[in-house]
Scaffold this motif. Structure first.
Motif, PDB file in Angstrom:
ATOM      1  N   TYR A 267       0.838  -1.198   0.000  1.00 32.29           N
ATOM      2  CA  TYR A 267       0.000   0.000   0.000  1.00 32.29           C
ATOM      3  C   TYR A 267       0.875   1.251   0.000  1.00 32.29           C
ATOM      4  O   TYR A 267       1.868   1.333   0.733  1.00 32.29           O
ATOM      5  CB  TYR A 267      -0.914  -0.016   1.227  1.00 32.29           C
ATOM      6  CG  TYR A 267      -1.823   1.181   1.357  1.00 32.29           C
ATOM      7  CD1 TYR A 267      -3.091   1.189   0.775  1.00 32.29           C
ATOM      8  CD2 TYR A 267      -1.420   2.317   2.063  1.00 32.29           C
ATOM      9  CE1 TYR A 267      -3.930   2.282   0.902  1.00 32.29           C
ATOM     10  CE2 TYR A 267      -2.259   3.414   2.189  1.00 32.29           C
ATOM     11  CZ  TYR A 267      -3.513   3.394   1.607  1.00 32.29           C
ATOM     12  OH  TYR A 267      -4.336   4.485   1.727  1.00 32.29           O
ATOM     13  N   ILE A 268       0.509   2.221  -0.814  1.00 31.29           N
ATOM     14  CA  ILE A 268       1.238   3.488  -0.865  1.00 31.29           C
ATOM     15  C   ILE A 268       0.464   4.511  -0.048  1.00 31.29           C
ATOM     16  O   ILE A 268      -0.745   4.694  -0.232  1.00 31.29           O
ATOM     17  CB  ILE A 268       1.399   3.971  -2.314  1.00 31.29           C
ATOM     18  CG1 ILE A 268       2.207   2.944  -3.121  1.00 31.29           C
ATOM     19  CG2 ILE A 268       2.096   5.333  -2.349  1.00 31.29           C
ATOM     20  CD1 ILE A 268       2.309   3.262  -4.596  1.00 31.29           C
ATOM     21  N   GLU A 269       1.157   5.167   0.875  1.00 30.22           N
ATOM     22  CA  GLU A 269       0.512   6.106   1.787  1.00 30.22           C
ATOM     23  C   GLU A 269      -0.311   7.151   1.034  1.00 30.22           C
ATOM     24  O   GLU A 269       0.044   7.569  -0.073  1.00 30.22           O
ATOM     25  CB  GLU A 269       1.551   6.790   2.670  1.00 30.22           C
ATOM     26  CG  GLU A 269       2.538   7.650   1.904  1.00 30.22           C
ATOM     27  CD  GLU A 269       3.556   8.333   2.797  1.00 30.22           C
ATOM     28  OE1 GLU A 269       3.513   8.143   4.024  1.00 30.22           O
ATOM     29  OE2 GLU A 269       4.406   9.070   2.251  1.00 30.22           O
ATOM     30  N   GLN A 270      -1.418   7.578   1.671  1.00 32.97           N
ATOM     31  CA  GLN A 270      -2.283   8.608   1.114  1.00 32.97           C
ATOM     32  C   GLN A 270      -2.584   9.652   2.194  1.00 32.97           C
ATOM     33  O   GLN A 270      -2.770   9.298   3.363  1.00 32.97           O
ATOM     34  CB  GLN A 270      -3.603   8.005   0.609  1.00 32.97           C
ATOM     35  CG  GLN A 270      -3.422   7.023  -0.540  1.00 32.97           C
ATOM     36  CD  GLN A 270      -4.744   6.420  -0.993  1.00 32.97           C
ATOM     37  OE1 GLN A 270      -5.746   6.497  -0.303  1.00 32.97           O
ATOM     38  NE2 GLN A 270      -4.736   5.810  -2.176  1.00 32.97           N
ATOM     39  N   CYS A 271      -2.626  10.913   1.792  1.00 31.14           N
ATOM     40  CA  CYS A 271      -2.945  12.000   2.725  1.00 31.14           C
ATOM     41  C   CYS A 271      -4.052  12.870   2.138  1.00 31.14           C
ATOM     42  O   CYS A 271      -4.146  13.043   0.913  1.00 31.14           O
ATOM     43  CB  CYS A 271      -1.717  12.862   3.000  1.00 31.14           C
ATOM     44  SG  CYS A 271      -0.439  12.078   3.989  1.00 31.14           S
ATOM     45  N   TYR A 272      -4.847  13.428   3.043  1.00 28.15           N
ATOM     46  CA  TYR A 272      -5.925  14.325   2.661  1.00 28.15           C
ATOM     47  C   TYR A 272      -5.890  15.555   3.554  1.00 28.15           C
ATOM     48  O   TYR A 272      -5.640  15.453   4.767  1.00 28.15           O
ATOM     49  CB  TYR A 272      -7.279  13.609   2.783  1.00 28.15           C
ATOM     50  CG  TYR A 272      -7.384  12.404   1.879  1.00 28.15           C
ATOM     51  CD1 TYR A 272      -7.853  12.517   0.574  1.00 28.15           C
ATOM     52  CD2 TYR A 272      -6.971  11.149   2.328  1.00 28.15           C
ATOM     53  CE1 TYR A 272      -7.917  11.409  -0.264  1.00 28.15           C
ATOM     54  CE2 TYR A 272      -7.024  10.041   1.490  1.00 28.15           C
ATOM     55  CZ  TYR A 272      -7.502  10.177   0.203  1.00 28.15           C
ATOM     56  OH  TYR A 272      -7.555   9.079  -0.627  1.00 28.15           O
ATOM     57  N   PHE A 273      -6.130  16.721   2.958  1.00 24.47           N
ATOM     58  CA  PHE A 273      -6.118  17.991   3.668  1.00 24.47           C
ATOM     59  C   PHE A 273      -7.555  18.474   3.884  1.00 24.47           C
ATOM     60  O   PHE A 273      -8.405  18.345   2.985  1.00 24.47           O
ATOM     61  CB  PHE A 273      -5.356  19.049   2.885  1.00 24.47           C
ATOM     62  CG  PHE A 273      -3.866  18.814   2.815  1.00 24.47           C
ATOM     63  CD1 PHE A 273      -3.195  18.107   3.808  1.00 24.47           C
ATOM     64  CD2 PHE A 273      -3.121  19.320   1.752  1.00 24.47           C
ATOM     65  CE1 PHE A 273      -1.827  17.907   3.752  1.00 24.47           C
ATOM     66  CE2 PHE A 273      -1.763  19.136   1.688  1.00 24.47           C
ATOM     67  CZ  PHE A 273      -1.098  18.424   2.687  1.00 24.47           C
TER      68      PHE A 273
END
Length: 398
Positions: A267-273
């Motif tokens: 899994y490749i990290e994901q970020c949300y603002f």
């Protein structure tokens, strides 16, 4: 009300206690619990050697604080429920073994295993270059490493206190300096406190610009959680006004941004603002709850102090660190040069103080989790979040 206070570390006075313990037998009697305790030890062996650990237990909720690592919170538990996550970094790492410039500025990750660690103070976000004034007054380009220095800077003064006010209050206070000649001069004075027998703790931080010149501050609370709060089907609940993915990878799962996956190898990290709704006083809160909805952790803070919010989804294999980060901050964890252009870097005049408060509460029943969800719904007032399918220019340089 009588308060029992003990200084564990005071570098200026050459005072340092290797071991310490305080309990009801030799401290105040607290109405909220007769099972509270504060214990301090110093770890020995391997990369943990020299790391101070203060274990504060209010009789229901306990947490291990690391003065050697910027007053971070290593791990905790509430009524037997573990709080934190399982990092590939299994033990606290003495900052002397952390080279922040490793792996092109990602060396911060060598010591990363805390439940709560601060990113800052002079900078946070990913590695990159910034332009500042050098000692001769000319602009110079300087590299910034991942998430700044404060989490790898030891406290130079640490006190613990117990008060019998109300149900009883246990607290730890530490001072950490992030200072240099011809550079940032910031002092963190952090107090962690909790009421005896309660399900919550509060972090109150005061950052002072001790320089004679104006300074800049970036501060983010990297609050990291794994099982049992994080699992397949866990959900992030918040009074969202606006949400955007940080990059193309996060945009792939924008339709399921509040929901978490099971541990997934590769899994490749994901970020949300996020931009969050708050009440008239600026107070807001967010929640992570498990799939069943009978366990959760909520973060309570004021948007006037911590106006921006990030979630980090890193649901990779458990051996690699199955974790999510709930991250209120003064800014987004982008390169500082970008955040400065967006007006999100805090400017501090000489002697100015910036104060933040973060309350963390643990909920171990469906009824308690439901109560928090209703509080969040009341802040949303039926308003639907604006969901951006792609990164947007005001939030992300992508």
């Amino acid at each position: 009300m009588p308060t029992h206070t003990v200084t564990l570390t005071n570098v200026a006075e050459r005072l340092w206690l290797d071991e310490f313990s305080l309990a009801p037998a030799d401290g105040p009697k607290l109405a909220g619990s007769s099972q509270w305790s504060i214990k301090k030890t110093t770890l020995r062996g391997g990369v943990t050697s020299g790391v101070d650990v203060i274990e504060l237990d209010n009789g229901a909720l306990s947490v291990a604080v690391l003065p050697t690592r910027g007053m971070g919170l290593w791990k905790g538990q509430y009524r037997g429920i573990p709080i934190g996550w399982k990092s590939p970094v299994t033990q606290p790492v003495n900052p002397c073994y952390v080279n922040l410039t490793d792996r092109s500025g990602l060396g911060w990750l060598v010591g990363f295993n805390e439940f709560v660690c601060r990113c800052g103070l002079a900078s946070n976000g990913g590695p990159g270059n910034d332009v500042v004034l050098g000692n001769n007054g000319d602009p110079i380009e300087t590299p910034l490493t991942l998430h700044g220095k404060i989490a790898n800077t030891p406290a130079h003064r640490v006190d613990v206190s117990v008060s019998d006010e109300g149900p009883g209050v246990l607290s730890i206070t530490g001072d950490v300096d992030e200072t240099m000649l011809f550079g940032p001069c910031l002092r963190l004075s952090s107090t962690l406190k909790t009421e005896a027998g309660s399900n919550r703790l509060t972090i109150i931080d005061r950052v002072t610009n001790v320089s004679g010149q104006k300074g800049e501050l970036e501060l983010l609370y990297h609050t990291n959680l794994g099982p049992p709060f994080l699992e397949e089907g866990s959900r992030f609940i918040a009074p969202v006004a606006d949400v955007a993915p940080t990059n193309a990878e996060a945009a792939k799962d924008i339709d399921t941004w509040p929901v978490y996956k099971a541990p997934t190898a590769g899994y490749i990290e994901q970020c949300y603002f996020f931009d969050l709704h708050a009440d008239d006083a600026g107070e807001t809160l967010v929640l992570l709850k498990n799939a069943k909805g009978d366990k959760g952790i909520s973060l309570h803070f004021n948007r006037r102090q911590l106006p921006w919010f990030t979630i980090w989804k890193n649901t990779q294999a458990e051996a690699d660190g199955y974790v999510t980060g709930l991250e209120p901050g003064t800014d987004f964890p982008n390169p500082k040069s970008f955040e400065r252009k967006q007006g999100r870097v805090v400017e501090l005049p000489p002697g100015a103080i910036y104060e933040t408060r973060l309350e963390i509460a643990v909920h171990d029943t469906a009824a308690a989790v439901s109560t928090i969800e209703k509080q969040i719904q009341s802040l949303s007032r039926g308003r639907q979040p604006k969901v951006h399918r792609d990164p947007i220019a005001k939030y992300s340089p992508q």
